[in-house]
Write a protein that holds these residues in place. Structure first.
Motif, PDB file in Angstrom:
ATOM      1  N   GLU A  33       0.822  -1.210   0.000  1.00  0.00           N
ATOM      2  CA  GLU A  33       0.000   0.000   0.000  1.00  0.00           C
ATOM      3  C   GLU A  33       0.858   1.264   0.000  1.00  0.00           C
ATOM      4  N   THR A  34       2.128   1.159   0.397  1.00  0.00           N
ATOM      5  CA  THR A  34       2.989   2.352   0.458  1.00  0.00           C
ATOM      6  C   THR A  34       3.718   2.572  -0.863  1.00  0.00           C
ATOM      7  N   VAL A  35       4.650   1.678  -1.190  1.00  0.00           N
ATOM      8  CA  VAL A  35       5.427   1.726  -2.431  1.00  0.00           C
ATOM      9  C   VAL A  35       5.642   0.272  -2.855  1.00  0.00           C
ATOM     10  N   GLY A  56      22.211  -2.214  -5.259  1.00  0.00           N
ATOM     11  CA  GLY A  56      23.408  -1.418  -5.015  1.00  0.00           C
ATOM     12  C   GLY A  56      23.339  -0.816  -3.624  1.00  0.00           C
ATOM     13  N   ARG A  57      22.772  -1.577  -2.682  1.00  0.00           N
ATOM     14  CA  ARG A  57      22.510  -1.046  -1.340  1.00  0.00           C
ATOM     15  C   ARG A  57      23.649  -1.403  -0.399  1.00  0.00           C
ATOM     16  N   PRO A  58      24.123  -0.426   0.390  1.00  0.00           N
ATOM     17  CA  PRO A  58      25.187  -0.755   1.353  1.00  0.00           C
ATOM     18  C   PRO A  58      24.698  -1.799   2.360  1.00  0.00           C
ATOM     19  N   PHE A  60      25.357  -2.266   5.375  1.00  0.00           N
ATOM     20  CA  PHE A  60      25.103  -1.838   6.761  1.00  0.00           C
ATOM     21  C   PHE A  60      23.664  -1.367   6.926  1.00  0.00           C
ATOM     22  N   ASN A  61      22.925  -1.307   5.825  1.00  0.00           N
ATOM     23  CA  ASN A  61      21.550  -0.788   5.881  1.00  0.00           C
ATOM     24  C   ASN A  61      20.555  -1.951   5.940  1.00  0.00           C
ATOM     25  N   PRO A  62      19.975  -2.222   7.131  1.00  0.00           N
ATOM     26  CA  PRO A  62      19.141  -3.416   7.291  1.00  0.00           C
ATOM     27  C   PRO A  62      17.793  -3.306   6.583  1.00  0.00           C
ATOM     28  N   ALA A  65      11.412  -6.880   7.534  1.00  0.00           N
ATOM     29  CA  ALA A  65      10.803  -8.198   7.335  1.00  0.00           C
ATOM     30  C   ALA A  65       9.289  -8.033   7.277  1.00  0.00           C
ATOM     31  N   HIS A  66       8.686  -8.495   6.177  1.00  0.00           N
ATOM     32  CA  HIS A  66       7.238  -8.405   5.987  1.00  0.00           C
ATOM     33  C   HIS A  66       6.608  -9.738   6.369  1.00  0.00           C
ATOM     34  N   VAL A  67       5.506  -9.651   7.114  1.00  0.00           N
ATOM     35  CA  VAL A  67       4.844 -10.865   7.598  1.00  0.00           C
ATOM     36  C   VAL A  67       3.391 -10.872   7.111  1.00  0.00           C
ATOM     37  N   VAL A 120       9.889  -4.890  11.521  1.00  0.00           N
ATOM     38  CA  VAL A 120       8.821  -5.816  11.131  1.00  0.00           C
ATOM     39  C   VAL A 120       7.618  -5.018  10.626  1.00  0.00           C
ATOM     40  N   ARG A 121       7.008  -5.532   9.567  1.00  0.00           N
ATOM     41  CA  ARG A 121       5.849  -4.816   8.999  1.00  0.00           C
ATOM     42  C   ARG A 121       4.802  -5.813   8.515  1.00  0.00           C
ATOM     43  N   LEU A 122       3.539  -5.520   8.842  1.00  0.00           N
ATOM     44  CA  LEU A 122       2.392  -6.291   8.333  1.00  0.00           C
ATOM     45  C   LEU A 122       1.646  -5.386   7.360  1.00  0.00           C
ATOM     46  N   GLU A 180       6.761   5.663   1.905  1.00  0.00           N
ATOM     47  CA  GLU A 180       7.041   4.445   2.658  1.00  0.00           C
ATOM     48  C   GLU A 180       6.407   4.480   4.046  1.00  0.00           C
ATOM     49  N   SER A 181       6.415   3.322   4.699  1.00  0.00           N
ATOM     50  CA  SER A 181       5.824   3.201   6.034  1.00  0.00           C
ATOM     51  C   SER A 181       6.541   4.103   7.036  1.00  0.00           C
ATOM     52  N   THR A 182       5.792   4.512   8.038  1.00  0.00           N
ATOM     53  CA  THR A 182       6.362   5.193   9.201  1.00  0.00           C
ATOM     54  C   THR A 182       7.113   4.145  10.028  1.00  0.00           C
ATOM     55  N   LEU A 194      11.626   6.867  13.876  1.00  0.00           N
ATOM     56  CA  LEU A 194      12.853   6.763  13.086  1.00  0.00           C
ATOM     57  C   LEU A 194      12.673   7.306  11.674  1.00  0.00           C
ATOM     58  N   ARG A 195      11.454   7.165  11.135  1.00  0.00           N
ATOM     59  CA  ARG A 195      11.200   7.679   9.787  1.00  0.00           C
ATOM     60  C   ARG A 195       9.744   8.095   9.700  1.00  0.00           C
ATOM     61  N   PRO A 196       9.447   9.383   9.399  1.00  0.00           N
ATOM     62  CA  PRO A 196       8.055   9.743   9.141  1.00  0.00           C
ATOM     63  C   PRO A 196       7.618   9.042   7.857  1.00  0.00           C
ATOM     64  N   PRO A 226      19.615   3.155   9.878  1.00  0.00           N
ATOM     65  CA  PRO A 226      20.846   3.381   9.119  1.00  0.00           C
ATOM     66  C   PRO A 226      20.575   3.818   7.684  1.00  0.00           C
ATOM     67  N   GLY A 227      19.360   3.557   7.191  1.00  0.00           N
ATOM     68  CA  GLY A 227      19.053   3.915   5.802  1.00  0.00           C
ATOM     69  C   GLY A 227      18.668   5.359   5.611  1.00  0.00           C
ATOM     70  N   MET A 228      18.568   6.123   6.688  1.00  0.00           N
ATOM     71  CA  MET A 228      18.107   7.491   6.528  1.00  0.00           C
ATOM     72  C   MET A 228      19.274   8.396   6.120  1.00  0.00           C
TER      73      MET A 228
HETATM   74  O1  TXA Z   1       6.820   1.133   3.138  1.00  0.00           O
HETATM   75  C1  TXA Z   1       7.882   0.542   3.338  1.00  0.00           C
HETATM   76  O2  TXA Z   1       8.397   0.460   4.465  1.00  0.00           O
HETATM   77  C2  TXA Z   1       8.555  -0.114   2.125  1.00  0.00           C
HETATM   78  C3  TXA Z   1       7.638  -1.227   1.611  1.00  0.00           C
HETATM   79  C4  TXA Z   1       8.229  -1.995   0.460  1.00  0.00           C
HETATM   80  O3  TXA Z   1       7.288  -2.083   2.665  1.00  0.00           O
HETATM   81  N1  TXA Z   1       9.868  -0.598   2.453  1.00  0.00           N
HETATM   82  C5  TXA Z   1      10.906   0.249   2.700  1.00  0.00           C
HETATM   83  O4  TXA Z   1      12.117  -0.392   2.933  1.00  0.00           O
HETATM   84  O5  TXA Z   1      10.805   1.461   2.700  1.00  0.00           O
HETATM   85  P1  TXA Z   1      13.538   0.370   2.822  1.00  0.00           P
HETATM   86  O6  TXA Z   1      14.538  -0.721   2.862  1.00  0.00           O
HETATM   87  O7  TXA Z   1      13.539   1.235   1.616  1.00  0.00           O
HETATM   88  O8  TXA Z   1      13.622   1.195   4.135  1.00  0.00           O
HETATM   89  C6  TXA Z   1      13.789   0.531   5.372  1.00  0.00           C
HETATM   90  C7  TXA Z   1      14.330   1.441   6.416  1.00  0.00           C
HETATM   91  C8  TXA Z   1      15.782   1.818   6.198  1.00  0.00           C
HETATM   92  O9  TXA Z   1      15.931   3.206   6.471  1.00  0.00           O
HETATM   93  C9  TXA Z   1      16.523   0.977   7.251  1.00  0.00           C
HETATM   94  O10 TXA Z   1      17.705   1.579   7.676  1.00  0.00           O
HETATM   95  C10 TXA Z   1      15.491   0.906   8.365  1.00  0.00           C
HETATM   96  O11 TXA Z   1      14.276   0.747   7.675  1.00  0.00           O
HETATM   97  N2  TXA Z   1      15.704  -0.260   9.246  1.00  0.00           N
HETATM   98  C11 TXA Z   1      15.584  -1.572   8.955  1.00  0.00           C
HETATM   99  N3  TXA Z   1      15.894  -2.338  10.016  1.00  0.00           N
HETATM  100  C12 TXA Z   1      16.203  -1.503  11.033  1.00  0.00           C
HETATM  101  C13 TXA Z   1      16.622  -1.674  12.398  1.00  0.00           C
HETATM  102  N4  TXA Z   1      16.767  -2.882  12.940  1.00  0.00           N
HETATM  103  N5  TXA Z   1      16.862  -0.567  13.144  1.00  0.00           N
HETATM  104  C14 TXA Z   1      16.701   0.676  12.607  1.00  0.00           C
HETATM  105  N6  TXA Z   1      16.316   0.895  11.322  1.00  0.00           N
HETATM  106  C15 TXA Z   1      16.078  -0.163  10.552  1.00  0.00           C
END
Ligand code: TXA
Ligand code: MG
Length: 334
Positions: A33-35, A56-58, A60-62, A65-67, A120-122, A180-182, A194-196, A226-228
């Motif tokens: 529903e987000t992206v 091409g993702r570093p 260190f950027n985790p 997990a979708h459930v 974790v995301r549902l 993307e999700s909050t 951590l992310r709006p 770490p991805g921000m």
């Molecule tokens: O809406 C969304 O969340 C989308 C859809 C596809 O579900 N997914 C998404 O994933 O935006 P991604 O990989 O683009 O962003 C995930 C963010 C990154 O900023 C990453 O650093 C953070 O989640 N993240 C993942 N595991 C983490 C953890 N254990 N602690 C802190 N931040 C974490």
């Protein structure tokens, strides 16, 4: 791999094919529903290594997990009282929780970048849940774009970035929310934003009965995503934010009534003529891509209020506008 297969989400075999491909360590993009997410079997180190390389993702950027259901989430992570009330109010939906990893969490270490926490995301999108359910294991899914690029809200966006690097994309039409999700961390102490994203901070704070903390970046007690990275979601064109007028050769990304000089713009798209933030979020990434494709070197972006979904929209625009210290990711996967 030559080019990704595109399968319509309405094809009755779509979910089965996606799950079979994931079970063989394949990479499958699918709508949420987000992206659009780029899925891989969360328990397979091989699949996850391919996923990092394709984006091409570093490393260190985790990953998130979708459930398919709450029981699946509880196999991965430990839920405290704040997390329980948030899932009760908002799952399934655009809220990701960062939680302590369960002791016997089956997710591969590579997906959590060696952290003792897990995101974790549902998802609310039934197709996303059906795929996870059919695989029978969690699915890690970052946004289905090359690392640092604009997130995809359609199957075409996914293919533009990743066609030669993934196995399959399920086309379910445009993503409804558009950002993307909050992400909220529920670890020791007060929950931290951590992310709006697609669920407004105000709604979360109403359920918690307290303001969300913000990460201060000052050490281990304060989790950060770490991805921000400062520069992210970047189109080729430069962005000029909070623009109240348009320069001669600029493209304009408007919000609400366009400025009187909008006629000078090289191209104009409106995030929401009626100044509706949900509509603006849904259009954001797709309009950025379209204006970028006009060849404009500068995109003027109208001011957007910071309340509700405006917080996530302004966050993404700020990152898209940030200076880019690193060159574009090279064509060679790491
Ligand atoms: O809406 C969304 O969340 C989308 C859809 C596809 O579900 N997914 C998404 O994933 O935006 P991604 O990989 O683009 O962003 C995930 C963010 C990154 O900023 C990453 O650093 C953070 O989640 N993240 C993942 N595991 C983490 C953890 N254990 N602690 C802190 N931040 C974490
Ligand atoms: Mg992303």
């Amino acid at each position: 791999m030559v080019t990704a297969r595109r399968i319509s989400a309405s094809d009755p075999g779509a979910v089965g094919e996606a799950a079979r491909c994931l079970a063989e360590d394949g990479l499958v993009a699918f709508p949420t529903e987000t992206v659009y997410g780029l899925g891989a079997d969360a328990t397979s180190g091989t699949a996850i290594a391919r996923l990092y390389a394709a984006k091409g993702r570093p490393r260190f950027n985790p990953l998130i997990a979708h459930v398919a259901d709450l029981a699946g989430a509880k196999r991965l992570a430990r839920f405290g009282t704040a997390a329980e009330s948030l899932v009760e109010a908002f799952w399934p939906g655009p809220l990701t929780l960062v939680l302590p990893k369960a002791p016997d969490c089956p997710v591969a270490d590579l997906a959590t970048a060696g952290l003792d926490t897990i995101a974790v995301r549902l998802p609310a999108h039934p197709l996303a849940r059906d795929i996870v359910h059919a695989l029978g294991r969690a699915v890690v899914a970052p946004s289905a774009n090359r690392s640092g690029h604009v997130s995809p809200t359609t199957a075409d966006h996914v293919l533009a970035d990743l066609a030669a690097r993934i196995d399959m994309v399920l086309d379910g039409g445009p993503a409804a929310v558009g950002v993307e999700s909050t992400i909220v961390a529920c670890l020791d102490g007060a929950p931290v934003l951590l992310r709006p994203g697609g669920l407004a901070r105000e709604a979360i704070e109403a359920v918690l009965g307290a303001p969300l903390a913000v990460p201060d970046g000052a050490g281990e007690k304060s989790p950060i995503a770490p991805g921000m990275l400062k520069s992210h979601y970047a189109p080729r064109a430069r962005l000029r934010l909070n623009a109240r007028e348009v320069g001669a050769d600029e493209a304009l990304l408007a919000f609400g009534p366009p400025p009187s000089d909008a006629g000078h713009a090289r191209a104009v798209l409106n995030l929401s003529a009626g100044a509706d933030l949900a509509e603006a979020a849904a259009n954001l990434f797709s309009h950025l891509r379209t204006l970028d494709a006009t060849g404009a070197t500068l995109i003027a972006v109208a001011p957007i209020p910071r309340k509700g979904l405006g917080e996530a929209i302004n966050d993404r625009l700020r990152r898209a506008a940030a200076p880019r210290p690193r060159p574009e990711p090279s064509a060679t996967p790491e």
